[in-house]
Write an enzyme that holds these catalytic residues in place. Structure first.
Site, PDB file in Angstrom:
ATOM      1  CD  GLU A  59      -2.047  -2.289   0.983  1.00  0.00           C
ATOM      2  OE1 GLU A  59      -0.965  -2.740   1.420  1.00  0.00           O
ATOM      3  OE2 GLU A  59      -2.960  -3.023   0.556  1.00  0.00           O
ATOM      4  CG  HIS A 128     -11.142  -6.575   6.027  1.00  0.00           C
ATOM      5  ND1 HIS A 128     -10.365  -7.126   7.007  1.00  0.00           N
ATOM      6  CD2 HIS A 128     -10.460  -6.740   4.873  1.00  0.00           C
ATOM      7  CE1 HIS A 128      -9.255  -7.631   6.454  1.00  0.00           C
ATOM      8  NE2 HIS A 128      -9.288  -7.405   5.169  1.00  0.00           N
TER       9      HIS A 128
END
Ligand SMILES: Cc1ncc(C[n+]2csc(CCOP(=O)(O)OP(=O)(O)O)c2C)c(N)n1
Ligand SMILES: [Mg+2]
Lengths: 333, 329
Positions: A59, A128
């Protein structure tokens, strides 16, 4: 006007911009094969592997490469698969791309978009499911977009791509399956322009992303009980269309802000502060927030529902605020 | 026997190194007078890396570095008076007073900035190189960082991405043997912080004496050529040493005087001056470089100190692309 799902609208918006401007390039994990949320389906085949690039699970490198590419004249759109993963690359987002233009005295622009799946409601659990627009709201230098409908996905995504500043686009994963009409031809909306979705006289409901639908449903139930509500979809937190909210609240005298993130320090607190400072005199009651619980999101359905915002909670908040009884809906399920 | 062209180039490199040395010494002095706002991380002792590397680049090439970045900006041609004014917080600063020592940037000269979060600019360098790759331009990006930076995640993510995307970027680790106060040897399980990791990215272990400007030119020059010709990235470890502390405020008592003295014998400027002499350049010519540089630095210092501070309201510009700092209506 074709009906598209919210997830199809993501690829449609990206395709619209990629066809228009060859500087628009995509990078992210698994995006060349359509993406884990199927939001980039068909784009690699249409625009080629050089413009739709799979990345390693990195990321920081994804966000950083987007930034560098923007500095060098591309208009990259980076995908962060789940917005929870912003935690992994927050330096790049909050401390590099948000600041570089300013700290160099404006020597370069950063025309880039970072987008991905945000929010809860699907039982993805604590790591999440977070709605994290409020993280970004703490950082001057980031524009924040959170669309609620397929049409807005296309229009706001297009605006984000065309904007010369870093824009974070938060797509709601619980909305990906929803359907709605999208205008024919090129569709672009301005950033920083809230949508007044319903006009009423008694209370202003301020919503974003997932909570827009909750507020519209609440407004229906309130109407049946004789309460007329205005529903405002902010669409962007930065630039913020505070004027539209202030004008409405000055008229209705009541504001209920409905935010998915934990109330501890949600974006609604910022809106509430603006109302307190600039519309105090017009308020006929306290500014009320309906927020997510101050707790990591649990998975089992009744537990997740317990700590999440809902239409019931919006109705209950308005009912309390206006001291109007609103009958509960008997669930048939 | 060297040719006239070689000698002219050698003298030019010498002048650049002397300039940067004197510039940094001036910054150190101004810092001690309390005139530099914020920290100042000097590159005294490491000049051959910045100058040698910049000398193999073309105008369209890009470089990017760290808070220890004055030398890298100057080596690309950033105007020294604007850099100095930035350090002193005067009008005409290269970042308009918004960056200071740690964020010196001169995009006009291909220097895409100095970043103060360890490792953060390595992925950014990948993006710069990616843009050139996509457009089919033959520009190359050079990315400078320290030995300590090889232990942060961004280093590994960037090296891997650059390798798998075959990006035209050359990563240059200036191994000055220390992070802030801790020797790099205390915190790595290998001997060479960069070179010993290169294999993990499918790259060759490239090392160079970072205090030898010609060696730097040769090794980084070859890496830049490779990148320019589609051969992908390189990771170069340049061994060097900072004569002073981590920043101007650091007396560096964690190092022995013998160690510092040993490294000063390998001073890149002394070594280059010796080579110039050996190639037939007169002491007088070498001395003239130093005299000219000293006069120029005096001149820009006097002018910078006489310049006014920027007006406070300029703090609110340069935020968004429209120049404003408005976030709401
Ligand atoms: C992420 C992060 N951690 C820690 C620091 C504090 N810090 C600034 S410079 C530095 C040492 C870096 O060492 P190295 O990479 O060898 O570069 P050098 O200073 O020797 O040029 C540290 C730890 C920082 N700026 N960023
Ligand atoms: Mg070091």
């Amino acid at each position: 006007m074709p009906d598209l799902t919210y997830r199809q609208a993501v690829s449609a918006g990206l395709a619209q911009e990629m066809a228009r401007d060859e500087r628009v390039v995509l990078l992210g994990e698994d995006i060349a094969s359509g993406g884990v949320f199927k939001t980039t389906v068909g784009l690699r085949d249409r625009f080629g592997p050089a413009r739709v690039r799979n990345t390693p699970i990195s990321e920081t490198a994804i966000a950083g490469a987007a930034m560098g590419a923007a500095m060098a004249g591309l208009r990259p759109v980076a995908e962060i698969m789940f917005s929870d993963f912003y935690g992994v690359c927050w330096d790049q987002v909050a401390v590099e791309m948000a600041k570089a233009r300013y700290m160099t005295g404006g020597q370069f622009g950063l025309p880039l978009v970072v987008r991905g799946a945000n929010g809860g409601g699907l039982g993805f659990g604590a790591q999440h499911s977070q709605a994290v627009e409020n993280w970004a709201l703490c950082v001057p230098g980031l524009k924040i977009v959170s669309p609620a409908t397929p049409a807005d996905v296309v229009g706001l995504l297009a605006a984000a791509v065309r904007d010369d500043d870093p824009v974070l686009v938060f797509e709601h994963k619980a909305l990906y399956g929803t359907k709605g009409p999208v205008p024919d031809g090129e569709h672009v909306l301005p950033l920083g322009s809230a949508a007044v979705l319903r006009e009423g006289d008694d209370v202003t409901l301020v919503a974003l992303s997932l909570t827009v639908g909750l507020c519209l449903a609440a407004a229906d139930r309130l109407a049946a009980a004789g309460v007329s509500a205005t529903v405002i979809d902010l669409r962007c937190l930065v630039p913020l269309d505070a004027a539209t909210v202030l004008a409405s609240v000055r008229r209705t005298g009541h504001a209920v802000i409905v935010e998915e993130n934990p109330g501890q320090l949600g974006w609604g607190a910022g809106i509430a502060a603006i109302l307190a400072e600039e519309a105090f005199i017009d308020l006929d009651g306290p500014v009320v927030r309906v927020s997510g619980g101050n707790i990591p999101l649990p998975v089992a359905a009744p537990l997740e529902a317990e700590v999440s915002v809902s239409t019931d909670r919006v109705v209950a908040a308005v009912s309390r605020l206006l001291d109007v009884p609103v009958p509960a809906v008997v669930s048939l399920a | 026997m060297t040719t006239g062209v070689d000698t002219a180039l050698a003298l030019h490199l010498h002048e650049q190194m002397v300039f940067i040395r004197r510039f940094e010494a001036k910054v150190d002095a101004l810092y001690r007078q309390g005139r530099v706002r914020g920290p100042a991380h000097l590159g005294i002792g490491q000049e051959a890396v910045a100058v040698g590397a910049a000398s193999v680049l073309r105008p369209g090439d890009r470089s990017i570095g760290t808070y220890r970045g004055h030398a890298h900006a100057l080596a690309r041609g950033a105007p020294p008076d604007a850099v100095l004014r930035e350090l002193l917080g005067r009008t005409g600063g290269i970042c308009a007073g918004k960056g200071g020592s740690m964020h010196i940037t001169s995009v006009e000269h291909g220097y895409y900035g100095s970043y103060a979060i360890i490792g953060a600019h390595l992925p950014i360098a990948c993006g710069l190189a990616w843009a050139d790759q996509i457009r089919g331009d033959d520009a190359v990006t050079l990315c400078f960082f320290g030995d300590g930076t090889t232990n942060i995640g961004a280093f590994h993510e960037a090296l891997n991405l650059a390798a798998v995307w075959s990006l035209p970027v050359v990563f240059v680790c200036e191994n000055n043997h220390y992070m802030e106060y801790t020797p790099i040897a205390d915190v790595i399980a290998v001997k060479q912080p960069a070179a010993d990791r290169a294999a993990a990215y499918g790259l060759a272990p490239l090392c160079v004496d970072g205090n030898d400007v010609d060696a730097v030119r040769a090794v980084i020059g070859a890496a830049v050529d490779r990148a320019r010709n589609g051969g992908g990235p390189s990771l170069v470890e340049a061994e060097t040493y900072r004569h002073g502390g981590h920043s101007a405020a650091d007396p560096a008592t964690y190092r022995s005087t013998e160690e510092v003295a040993q490294w000063k014998l390998r001073d890149p400027l002394l070594r280059h001056a010796e080579q110039l002499c050996a190639s037939g350049v007169s002491d007088g010519d070498i001395e003239a470089v130093t005299t000219g540089v000293a006069a120029e630095i005096e001149r820009i210092t006097v002018e910078a100190l006489a310049a006014p501070s920027p007006s406070a309201d300029t703090a609110w510009t340069d935020m968004w692309s429209d120049g404003s700092s408005r976030w709401r209506n």
